[in-house]
Write a protein that holds these residues in place. Structure first.
Motif, PDB file in Angstrom:
ATOM      1  N   ILE A  93      20.097   3.967 -52.669  1.00 16.27           N
ATOM      2  CA  ILE A  93      21.293   4.174 -53.485  1.00 16.27           C
ATOM      3  C   ILE A  93      20.997   3.531 -54.835  1.00 16.27           C
ATOM      4  CG2 ILE A  93      23.758   3.714 -53.740  1.00 16.27           C
ATOM      5  CD1 ILE A  93      23.905   3.622 -50.653  1.00 16.27           C
ATOM      6  N   GLU A  94      21.089   4.325 -55.905  1.00 16.73           N
ATOM      7  CA  GLU A  94      20.694   3.885 -57.234  1.00 16.73           C
ATOM      8  C   GLU A  94      21.855   3.371 -58.078  1.00 16.73           C
ATOM      9  OE1 GLU A  94      17.429   3.915 -57.683  1.00 16.73           O
ATOM     10  OE2 GLU A  94      17.157   4.972 -55.797  1.00 16.73           O
ATOM     11  N   VAL A  95      23.100   3.484 -57.595  1.00 16.35           N
ATOM     12  CA  VAL A  95      24.273   3.081 -58.366  1.00 16.35           C
ATOM     13  C   VAL A  95      25.216   2.262 -57.500  1.00 16.35           C
ATOM     14  CG1 VAL A  95      24.169   5.082 -59.917  1.00 16.35           C
ATOM     15  CG2 VAL A  95      25.487   5.228 -57.800  1.00 16.35           C
ATOM     16  N   VAL A  96      26.127   1.562 -58.152  1.00 18.50           N
ATOM     17  CA  VAL A  96      27.200   0.842 -57.461  1.00 18.50           C
ATOM     18  C   VAL A  96      28.510   1.199 -58.148  1.00 18.50           C
ATOM     19  CG1 VAL A  96      25.747  -1.092 -56.725  1.00 18.50           C
ATOM     20  CG2 VAL A  96      26.949  -1.216 -58.913  1.00 18.50           C
ATOM     21  N   ALA A  97      29.622   0.942 -57.488  1.00 19.43           N
ATOM     22  CA  ALA A  97      30.933   1.204 -58.072  1.00 19.43           C
ATOM     23  C   ALA A  97      31.042   0.463 -59.397  1.00 19.43           C
ATOM     24  CB  ALA A  97      32.031   0.755 -57.115  1.00 19.43           C
ATOM     25  N   GLY A  98      31.543   1.179 -60.398  1.00 24.47           N
ATOM     26  CA  GLY A  98      31.693   0.601 -61.731  1.00 24.47           C
ATOM     27  C   GLY A  98      30.601   1.005 -62.705  1.00 24.47           C
ATOM     28  N   ASP A  99      29.472   1.517 -62.186  1.00 23.71           N
ATOM     29  CA  ASP A  99      28.382   1.965 -63.068  1.00 23.71           C
ATOM     30  C   ASP A  99      28.812   3.214 -63.841  1.00 23.71           C
ATOM     31  OD1 ASP A  99      26.708  -0.018 -62.161  1.00 23.71           O
ATOM     32  OD2 ASP A  99      25.344   1.319 -61.088  1.00 23.71           O
ATOM     33  N   THR A 100      28.346   3.308 -65.083  1.00 21.27           N
ATOM     34  CA  THR A 100      28.537   4.518 -65.876  1.00 21.27           C
ATOM     35  C   THR A 100      27.325   5.402 -65.661  1.00 21.27           C
ATOM     36  OG1 THR A 100      29.814   3.312 -67.528  1.00 21.27           O
ATOM     37  CG2 THR A 100      28.867   5.416 -68.218  1.00 21.27           C
ATOM     38  N   VAL A 101      27.561   6.686 -65.372  1.00 21.47           N
ATOM     39  CA  VAL A 101      26.460   7.610 -65.114  1.00 21.47           C
ATOM     40  C   VAL A 101      26.556   8.820 -66.042  1.00 21.47           C
ATOM     41  CG1 VAL A 101      26.187   6.937 -62.695  1.00 21.47           C
ATOM     42  CG2 VAL A 101      27.728   8.804 -63.278  1.00 21.47           C
ATOM     43  N   SER A 102      25.420   9.460 -66.252  1.00 22.14           N
ATOM     44  CA  SER A 102      25.341  10.675 -67.060  1.00 22.14           C
ATOM     45  C   SER A 102      25.149  11.869 -66.138  1.00 22.14           C
ATOM     46  CB  SER A 102      24.147  10.592 -68.008  1.00 22.14           C
ATOM     47  OG  SER A 102      24.240   9.475 -68.840  1.00 22.14           O
ATOM     48  N   ALA A 103      25.473  13.040 -66.648  1.00 24.29           N
ATOM     49  CA  ALA A 103      25.223  14.262 -65.901  1.00 24.29           C
ATOM     50  C   ALA A 103      23.726  14.374 -65.643  1.00 24.29           C
ATOM     51  CB  ALA A 103      25.712  15.470 -66.672  1.00 24.29           C
ATOM     52  N   GLY A 104      23.342  14.658 -64.411  1.00 26.66           N
ATOM     53  CA  GLY A 104      21.925  14.787 -64.060  1.00 26.66           C
ATOM     54  C   GLY A 104      21.285  13.492 -63.596  1.00 26.66           C
ATOM     55  N   GLN A 105      22.006  12.384 -63.683  1.00 27.41           N
ATOM     56  CA  GLN A 105      21.439  11.099 -63.253  1.00 27.41           C
ATOM     57  C   GLN A 105      21.385  11.019 -61.732  1.00 27.41           C
ATOM     58  OE1 GLN A 105      23.206   7.670 -65.110  1.00 27.41           O
ATOM     59  NE2 GLN A 105      22.526   6.290 -63.488  1.00 27.41           N
ATOM     60  N   VAL A 106      20.288  10.470 -61.218  1.00 27.13           N
ATOM     61  CA  VAL A 106      20.122  10.321 -59.772  1.00 27.13           C
ATOM     62  C   VAL A 106      21.057   9.217 -59.278  1.00 27.13           C
ATOM     63  CG1 VAL A 106      18.528   9.705 -57.924  1.00 27.13           C
ATOM     64  CG2 VAL A 106      17.733  11.129 -59.820  1.00 27.13           C
ATOM     65  N   LEU A 107      21.862   9.548 -58.287  1.00 32.25           N
ATOM     66  CA  LEU A 107      22.799   8.592 -57.685  1.00 32.25           C
ATOM     67  C   LEU A 107      22.186   7.946 -56.436  1.00 32.25           C
ATOM     68  CD1 LEU A 107      26.041  10.760 -57.874  1.00 32.25           C
ATOM     69  CD2 LEU A 107      25.241   9.041 -59.516  1.00 32.25           C
TER      70      LEU A 107
ATOM     71  N   PRO B  95      15.126  17.173 -60.541  1.00 33.31           N
ATOM     72  CA  PRO B  95      15.064  15.928 -59.773  1.00 33.31           C
ATOM     73  C   PRO B  95      14.162  16.092 -58.545  1.00 33.31           C
ATOM     74  CG  PRO B  95      17.263  16.909 -59.633  1.00 33.31           C
ATOM     75  CD  PRO B  95      16.445  17.770 -60.540  1.00 33.31           C
ATOM     76  N   ALA B  96      13.624  14.982 -58.089  1.00 31.79           N
ATOM     77  CA  ALA B  96      12.742  14.994 -56.913  1.00 31.79           C
ATOM     78  C   ALA B  96      13.519  15.475 -55.687  1.00 31.79           C
ATOM     79  CB  ALA B  96      12.189  13.599 -56.667  1.00 31.79           C
ATOM     80  N   ARG B  97      12.797  16.073 -54.767  1.00 27.08           N
ATOM     81  CA  ARG B  97      13.398  16.560 -53.516  1.00 27.08           C
ATOM     82  C   ARG B  97      14.130  15.407 -52.834  1.00 27.08           C
ATOM     83  NH1 ARG B  97      13.069  20.345 -49.342  1.00 27.08           N
ATOM     84  NH2 ARG B  97      12.751  19.457 -47.284  1.00 27.08           N
ATOM     85  N   GLY B  98      15.344  15.674 -52.377  1.00 25.15           N
ATOM     86  CA  GLY B  98      16.146  14.663 -51.706  1.00 25.15           C
ATOM     87  C   GLY B  98      17.021  13.854 -52.646  1.00 25.15           C
ATOM     88  N   SER B  99      16.855  14.049 -53.966  1.00 24.86           N
ATOM     89  CA  SER B  99      17.678  13.319 -54.928  1.00 24.86           C
ATOM     90  C   SER B  99      19.079  13.913 -54.987  1.00 24.86           C
ATOM     91  CB  SER B  99      17.062  13.372 -56.325  1.00 24.86           C
ATOM     92  OG  SER B  99      15.836  12.704 -56.353  1.00 24.86           O
TER      93      SER B  99
ATOM     94  N   ASP C 170      33.257   5.583 -59.007  1.00 24.01           N
ATOM     95  CA  ASP C 170      34.476   5.007 -58.449  1.00 24.01           C
ATOM     96  C   ASP C 170      34.209   4.418 -57.070  1.00 24.01           C
ATOM     97  OD1 ASP C 170      37.434   4.651 -58.543  1.00 24.01           O
ATOM     98  OD2 ASP C 170      37.352   5.995 -56.803  1.00 24.01           O
ATOM     99  N   GLU C 171      33.365   5.127 -56.297  1.00 25.85           N
ATOM    100  CA  GLU C 171      33.106   4.679 -54.923  1.00 25.85           C
ATOM    101  C   GLU C 171      31.784   5.255 -54.439  1.00 25.85           C
ATOM    102  OE1 GLU C 171      35.212   5.097 -50.524  1.00 25.85           O
ATOM    103  OE2 GLU C 171      35.798   6.453 -52.131  1.00 25.85           O
ATOM    104  N   VAL C 172      31.026   4.451 -53.721  1.00 26.35           N
ATOM    105  CA  VAL C 172      29.853   4.928 -52.988  1.00 26.35           C
ATOM    106  C   VAL C 172      30.283   4.902 -51.527  1.00 26.35           C
ATOM    107  CG1 VAL C 172      27.446   4.501 -52.382  1.00 26.35           C
ATOM    108  CG2 VAL C 172      28.237   4.047 -54.715  1.00 26.35           C
ATOM    109  N   SER C 173      30.282   6.061 -50.887  1.00 24.12           N
ATOM    110  CA  SER C 173      30.862   6.209 -49.546  1.00 24.12           C
ATOM    111  C   SER C 173      29.868   6.049 -48.416  1.00 24.12           C
ATOM    112  CB  SER C 173      31.529   7.585 -49.425  1.00 24.12           C
ATOM    113  OG  SER C 173      32.438   7.782 -50.480  1.00 24.12           O
ATOM    114  N   VAL C 174      28.595   5.820 -48.712  1.00 27.35           N
ATOM    115  CA  VAL C 174      27.557   5.724 -47.685  1.00 27.35           C
ATOM    116  C   VAL C 174      26.751   4.453 -47.880  1.00 27.35           C
ATOM    117  CG1 VAL C 174      27.378   8.223 -47.358  1.00 27.35           C
ATOM    118  CG2 VAL C 174      25.962   7.101 -49.090  1.00 27.35           C
ATOM    119  N   THR C 175      25.909   4.148 -46.899  1.00 27.65           N
ATOM    120  CA  THR C 175      25.019   2.987 -46.981  1.00 27.65           C
ATOM    121  C   THR C 175      23.590   3.438 -46.692  1.00 27.65           C
ATOM    122  OG1 THR C 175      25.395   2.488 -44.651  1.00 27.65           O
ATOM    123  CG2 THR C 175      26.804   1.359 -46.240  1.00 27.65           C
ATOM    124  N   VAL C 176      22.635   2.650 -47.130  1.00 27.42           N
ATOM    125  CA  VAL C 176      21.229   2.957 -46.869  1.00 27.42           C
ATOM    126  C   VAL C 176      21.004   2.995 -45.363  1.00 27.42           C
ATOM    127  CG1 VAL C 176      18.861   2.128 -47.133  1.00 27.42           C
ATOM    128  CG2 VAL C 176      20.447   1.958 -49.048  1.00 27.42           C
ATOM    129  N   GLY C 177      20.297   4.015 -44.895  1.00 29.10           N
ATOM    130  CA  GLY C 177      20.019   4.183 -43.470  1.00 29.10           C
ATOM    131  C   GLY C 177      21.030   5.041 -42.743  1.00 29.10           C
TER     132      GLY C 177
END
Length: 127
Positions: A109-123, A56-60, A70-77
């Protein structure tokens, strides 16, 4: 006596014929061996490995397992420190926290609560 079943594995449908034995007869293949299925499965695994093995790209921030966000605990910025909880992924009825490995600012932020993700996917991405 033969019985046919339709089996769905990861959204792919397979037709399977099963022969019931009296216990005295050895099992005999009804059709050709499952060589084609094994080859197809090997190809699918190879393709999945290729897709998830890219660095993954640096910072990903990537998910280390497949599951549901289940939950995204942060916001952009938002500024985060190493060890801060960024998100929670639920897999097999267990909640798994995703932590920041370094300090930074949440760039996207590339996902929201409820999204299905795979191992290695950028969140999300940190800068």
């Amino acid at each position: 006596m033969e019985r046919s079943f339709r089996i769905t594995v990861d959204g792919q449908v397979f037709m399977v014929t099963v022969e019931e034995l009296d216990g005295a007869q050895p099992a005999q293949p009804v059709h050709q061996p499952a060589t084609a299925f094994v080859q197809a499965a090997s190809t699918a695994v190879s393709a999945a490995t290729v897709q998830t093995s890219a660095t993954p790209a640096r910072g990903s921030v990537v998910s280390h397992l497949g599951g549901t966000v289940d939950e995204v605990s942060v916001t952009v910025g938002q500024s985060v420190a190493a060890g801060d909880r960024l998100a929670t992924i639920e897999a097999m009825k267990m909640k798994n926290a995703i932590f920041a490995t370094s300090a930074g600012t949440v760039k996207s932020i590339e996902v929201v609560a409820g999204d299905t993700v795979s191992a290695g996917q950028v969140l999300m991405r940190l800068a």
